[in-house]
Design a protein around this motif. Structure first.
Motif, PDB file in Angstrom:
ATOM      1  N   GLN A  73       0.812  -1.201   0.000  1.00  0.00           N
ATOM      2  CA  GLN A  73       0.000   0.000   0.000  1.00  0.00           C
ATOM      3  C   GLN A  73       0.858   1.269   0.000  1.00  0.00           C
TER       4      GLN A  73
ATOM      5  N   GLN B 116      -3.173   2.809  -6.566  1.00  0.00           N
ATOM      6  CA  GLN B 116      -3.424   2.105  -5.322  1.00  0.00           C
ATOM      7  C   GLN B 116      -3.387   0.605  -5.587  1.00  0.00           C
TER       8      GLN B 116
ATOM      9  N   THR C  94      -4.759  -3.219  -3.856  1.00  0.00           N
ATOM     10  CA  THR C  94      -5.500  -3.967  -2.847  1.00  0.00           C
ATOM     11  C   THR C  94      -5.216  -5.446  -3.053  1.00  0.00           C
TER      12      THR C  94
ATOM     13  N   THR D 181      -4.562  -9.718  -6.745  1.00  0.00           N
ATOM     14  CA  THR D 181      -4.133  -8.354  -6.457  1.00  0.00           C
ATOM     15  C   THR D 181      -4.776  -7.408  -7.468  1.00  0.00           C
TER      16      THR D 181
ATOM     17  N   LEU E 275     -10.574  -0.928  -4.557  1.00  0.00           N
ATOM     18  CA  LEU E 275      -9.298  -0.254  -4.349  1.00  0.00           C
ATOM     19  C   LEU E 275      -9.355   0.698  -3.153  1.00  0.00           C
TER      20      LEU E 275
ATOM     21  N   ARG F 244     -10.024   0.153  -0.098  1.00  0.00           N
ATOM     22  CA  ARG F 244     -11.005  -0.129   0.951  1.00  0.00           C
ATOM     23  C   ARG F 244     -10.455  -1.174   1.919  1.00  0.00           C
TER      24      ARG F 244
ATOM     25  N   ALA G  95     -12.652 -10.153   2.180  1.00  0.00           N
ATOM     26  CA  ALA G  95     -11.716 -10.220   1.058  1.00  0.00           C
ATOM     27  C   ALA G  95     -11.877 -11.529   0.298  1.00  0.00           C
TER      28      ALA G  95
END
Length: 317
Positions: free
Chosen positions: A45, A53, A55, A61, A169, A171, A178
């Motif tokens: 990050q 960005q 995540t 990814t 992205l 968050r 996830a």
């Protein structure tokens, strides 16, 4: 790759499992600019905050953001082939291995399957990429035989997948959420690869497509010591004589191309700082060579210098 020499900023992405995540869900590795080394999810990050960005989910990814100018992503897959899905708000080009670059229309989602490396050149504007190892999808019949290359829709499933990914992205996600989000993305990917999806629509047809598939198979497996002409023929269900003629039509024998692939793999390993402590003989063996004397002779003949000279930055011999 050629497309990464275009003007603009350069970024490196690597699809694979992080060695630092042995006891937790693996994360694809992502490295940006600078030293070009891989980094684990904890560093992700901070390093990619501007202009993109990142995540990390479970095995997927997501990279995205708005570029203020043209740029280039260089994507490598290791140790298994990888899949990347993306969309750019402006026109872009994608190149897989040594295939011809594919022009991507502005705003259209694309899907790429890469054996070793790929490159994306994008203009200023929004960019979203989703990366994952293909091995994650081994149990999905629709994706088992997904050919190497790139497809650029139109495909509503890919469009929805990229839109969902872009919404994740930046968050914070709990591990359970996830995993749920990743399952949804993989479901959309499986749908895209199924009947009627863009991945299914680009199944290779014709001799030229088969030749490209074989080149990519060699790129992905040339380091194996048991990988030769007969193995390539068996894997692609083609007669050895026909296979040899196919390569001769392109001005090279299959054995010569296999040796060339191994030499380039060794050259890349020799210039990688991560291998500074390895012996040249070990690198040669890992690239598929059994005899160090033969390797040294072929390397010097192909690149005009010895392996040791290349490693230490010397001039051509």
């Amino acid at each position: 790759m050629n497309s990464t020499t275009s003007a603009g900023k350069h970024y490196r992405l690597s699809i694979g499992a992080s060695a630092a995540q042995k006891t937790s869900p693996v994360l694809p590795l992502v490295a940006f600019d600078g030293a070009g080394g891989n980094m684990d999810g904890a560093q992700l990050q901070e390093e990619t905050a501007s202009p993109f960005q990142a995540t990390a989910l479970h095995t997927v990814t997501i990279i995205g953001g708005r570029a203020d100018g043209p740029g280039n992503f260089h994507i490598t897959a290791s140790p298994e082939p990888g899949i990347f899905i993306g969309r750019c708000s402006e026109s872009a080009t994608v190149r897989i291995e040594d295939m011809q670059p594919v022009a991507i229309e502005a705003g259209r989602a694309f899907l790429g399957v890469v054996a070793r490396e790929a490159a994306l050149h994008h203009a200023a504007g929004e960019v979203t990429l989703v990366l994952l190892p293909r091995q994650v999808l081994k149990l999905a019949d629709a994706l088992k035989a997904a050919p190497f290359g790139v497809s650029a829709g139109p495909d509503p499933a890919l469009d929805i997948l990229v839109s969902h990914a872009a919404g994740l992205l930046g968050r914070p996600l709990s591990p359970a959420l996830a995993l749920f989000c990743e399952s949804a993305l993989l479901g959309l990917l499986a749908f895209a690869a199924g009947p009627g999806g863009s991945a299914a629509a680009r199944r290779p047809e014709g001799r030229d497509a088969l030749y490209q598939e074989i080149l990519l198979d060699i790129a992905a497996n040339c380091s194996r010591h048991d990988f030769g002409v007969s193995q390539v023929a068996q894997r692609h269900k083609i007669n050895v004589r026909t296979l040899q003629k196919m390569f001769q039509q392109h001005g090279v024998t299959l054995k010569e191309h296999l040796t060339w692939s191994r030499l380039h793999l060794a050259r890349s390993a020799l210039t990688d700082p991560a291998n500074a402590g390895k012996k040249v003989s070990d690198i040669a063996f890992e690239a598929g060579f059994n005899d160090i004397a033969t390797f040294n002779r072929l390397f010097r003949k192909s690149f005009g210098r010895t392996p040791s000279s290349l490693r230490h930055g010397g001039n051509a011999d």
